[in-house]
Motif scaffolding. Structure first.
Motif, short mmCIF file in Angstrom:
data_model
loop_
_atom_site.label_atom_id
_atom_site.label_comp_id
_atom_site.label_asym_id
_atom_site.label_seq_id
_atom_site.Cartn_x
_atom_site.Cartn_y
_atom_site.Cartn_z
N LEU A 41 0.82 -1.23 0.00
CA LEU A 41 0.00 0.00 0.00
C LEU A 41 0.85 1.27 0.00
O LEU A 41 0.66 2.14 -0.86
N PRO A 42 1.82 1.43 0.93
CA PRO A 42 2.62 2.66 0.91
C PRO A 42 3.40 2.80 -0.39
O PRO A 42 3.62 3.93 -0.85
N ARG A 43 3.79 1.66 -0.98
CA ARG A 43 4.57 1.74 -2.21
C ARG A 43 3.73 2.34 -3.34
O ARG A 43 4.17 3.19 -4.08
N PHE A 44 2.49 1.89 -3.39
CA PHE A 44 1.56 2.41 -4.39
C PHE A 44 1.38 3.91 -4.23
O PHE A 44 1.50 4.68 -5.19
N PHE A 45 1.15 4.34 -2.97
CA PHE A 45 0.90 5.76 -2.76
C PHE A 45 2.16 6.59 -2.95
O PHE A 45 2.11 7.72 -3.41
N MET A 46 3.32 5.99 -2.61
CA MET A 46 4.58 6.70 -2.81
C MET A 46 4.80 6.94 -4.31
O MET A 46 5.24 8.02 -4.71
N ALA A 47 4.47 5.93 -5.11
CA ALA A 47 4.63 6.09 -6.56
C ALA A 47 3.70 7.20 -7.06
O ALA A 47 4.09 8.02 -7.89
N LEU A 48 2.47 7.24 -6.51
CA LEU A 48 1.53 8.31 -6.88
C LEU A 48 2.10 9.67 -6.50
O LEU A 48 2.04 10.63 -7.28
N ALA A 49 2.68 9.75 -5.30
CA ALA A 49 3.22 11.03 -4.83
C ALA A 49 4.37 11.48 -5.72
O ALA A 49 4.52 12.67 -5.99
#
Lengths: 220, 318
Positions: free
Chosen positions: B109-117
């Motif tokens: 989950l954090p990896r997905f959002f980090m990529a979005l950021a």
């Protein structure tokens, strides 16, 4: 089963499994020298397995053969191949016929094929079944190493892995061949490696590369 | 009694959060010593975090709410995954809330959002970092799942505590060759997931090679501190998985102060050893070219696959 023999079986399983892992290591490594080291490790693991097996089943001739195997295949042959590498000065396999990840996956496939094949053929003797499927896997992986790479050095190593597979096959089905045959085999192998080393030299001198693709070309 | 259990469970998660900067500091110090440098003290990451927490934050005008939410999402999902991994006791984690499969996705989950950021701020480096991170994680995640399944099949459950309990009970019986393969595979995955050396260099901001750093380039102040802290904790979380699932000796099996204290000492020793090992690996290897990384992770995947297959079909060894 007492604890002593339990640890012995555990060690035998462990070291023979390491030999399979090292075959996969040779499929994944690029540096030729590391491949040679891995082959040495594989031979040492198999030799040690045979040694422990010989001791635990009191087949002392197996233990003696194992020691000779460890010295010749674990030390002498890698040392000689290292010398050849120093002369040839080619360090890596850069463009194999099949890319590294795919060749690893095909390796896993070959392992599965040989395990499922042997499972159907040998049913009454679990020890022979396990050992022979390990042997067949090593043979197939060695052949796969030979056909998927271009550098002559790796092809030699593939042949040596096939030979290791045959050693396991002999060990698991009939507690290795008679001593004189095994010793003869080991020394034949040594001579064969020396001759193959010479051949690699010649290829290098003629084409200034150990890429076997060059051998396809006709030369007048 | 239940209250005490709950407290211990929270304490276990707190240990990971508190010790994470120390582990990073230890790795950095060891690396410095191995490279004949003096190096900062092992407590330096704490000061860095504190300083970042005190600093003012600068946020680009072009960013959306995602940019501001990502640090919190990262930190909280790492925090929740800390609650799922037992550190010093196998009786007291909040295991009813999730198992190892939940853990894998809490880490995704954090990896997905980090990529979005990374994409959100619209800078070229952010997008580059995101695409690289996604490429790496898409090959690392299946391997991670296979490794965890291998251990789960050994114990017959996907609960981390139960796996550890089974291994403790059976002792050497559980150490078959597949375990070794799974261990090596998980170690390679740790290197890739936490951005350590053969895959990503944690020490530089060199524009061409960075992956993790490229995504968080736009962050500053508190947000940066939260993300950094989360990624430190992630490394310690992976080390805890490696240490406690494969070498669970010393972990407390009953609730008493002595056994918990013992287990704490064992835990710190094990983690320390892993930090030293990582420092040695990072000083002795060079960074891989980016297009070699799938090969690296392919090796990890094949090892994990062999480990899982050796549970049933491939009876490795004689």
């Amino acid at each position: 089963m007492n604890t002593h023999s339990f640890y012995l079986t555990q060690a035998i399983t462990f070291f023979s499994a390491l030999s399979l892992v090292s075959a996969f290591g040779m499929l994944s490594l690029r540096t030729l020298r590391l491949c040679i080291r891995t082959y040495a490790a594989q031979s040492l693991c198999l030799g040690f397995t045979a040694f422990l097996l010989g001791l635990s089943l009191r087949h002392y001739h197996v233990a003696i053969i194992a020691m000779v195997v460890m010295i010749v295949k674990g030390l002498l042959i890698p040392w000689f191949l290292d010398k050849v590498m120093e002369e040839v000065r080619i360090k890596r396999e850069l463009d194999p016929f099949v890319s590294y990840p795919i060749s690893m996956f095909i390796g896993v496939g070959l392992a599965l094929v040989s395990y499922s094949l042997v499972d159907r053929v040998i049913m009454n003797d679990p020890f022979a079944a396990k050992g022979f499927s390990l042997a067949l896997t090593l043979i197939l992986l060695g052949l796969w190493l030979m056909v998927s790479r271009k550098k002559a050095m790796i092809q030699v190593l593939g042949l040596l892995v096939v030979e290791n597979g045959l050693f396991v096959a002999a060990l698991s089905t009939s507690f290795s061949m008679p001593m004189i045959v095994e010793l003869g085999l080991v020394f034949d192998l040594l001579i064969a490696v020396v001759i193959m080393g010479m051949l690699i030299f010649r290829i290098q001198n003629t084409f200034s590369s150990i890429n076997t693709e060059h051998l396809n070309r006709l030369k007048g | 009694m239940n209250k005490i259990n709950f407290m211990i469970a929270l304490f276990q998660a707190a240990i990971l959060l508190i010790l994470a900067p120390l582990a990073i500091g230890l790795i950095k110090k060891t690396k410095a010593l191995l490279q004949n440098r003096q190096g900062a003290t092992i407590f330096q990451p704490y000061w860095d975090l504190l300083k970042n927490f005190r600093k003012e934050e600068v946020i680009s005008e072009t960013t959306s709410w995602i940019f501001r939410a990502v640090p919190l999402i990262c930190f909280s999902s790492i925090l929740i995954s800390c609650l799922l991994v037992p550190t010093i006791s196998i009786n007291h984690s909040l295991k009813f809330t999730g198992d190892l499969i939940a853990l894998v996705y809490l880490l995704a989950l954090p990896r997905f959002f980090m990529a979005l950021a990374g994409l959100d701020a619209g800078s070229a480096f952010g997008g580059m970092g995101s695409s690289r991170e996604v490429m790496i994680s898409s090959t690392a995640e299946p391997a991670l799942i296979l490794v965890l399944f291998t251990m789960a099949v050994t114990a017959g459950t996907t609960q981390a505590e139960e796996i550890i309990r089974t291994i403790l009970q059976k002792g050497w019986m559980t150490y078959w060759p597949g375990t070794v393969l799974a261990f090596v595979s998980l170690f390679l995955i740790t290197l890739a997931e936490c951005g350590r050396l053969p895959v990503d260099n944690p020490a530089t901001h060199l524009e061409l090679t960075m992956i993790h750093e490229a995504m968080i380039l736009e962050y500053s102040g508190k947000s940066l501190a939260l993300i950094e802290w989360a990624s430190m904790t992630k490394l310690l979380l992976f080390f805890t998985l490696l240490a406690n699932i494969f070498f669970p000796w010393g972990i407390a099996q009953e609730t008493s102060l002595i056994s918990l204290g013992n287990s704490m000492i064992f835990f710190i020793l094990k983690i320390g050893l892993f930090c030293l090992l990582l420092a040695f690996i990072e000083t002795s290897t060079a960074k891989l070219r980016l297009f070699r990384v799938p090969d690296f992770l392919g090796t990890a995947f094949v090892l994990a696959l062999l480990a899982l297959l050796s549970q049933s079909i491939l009876k490795l060894g004689l």
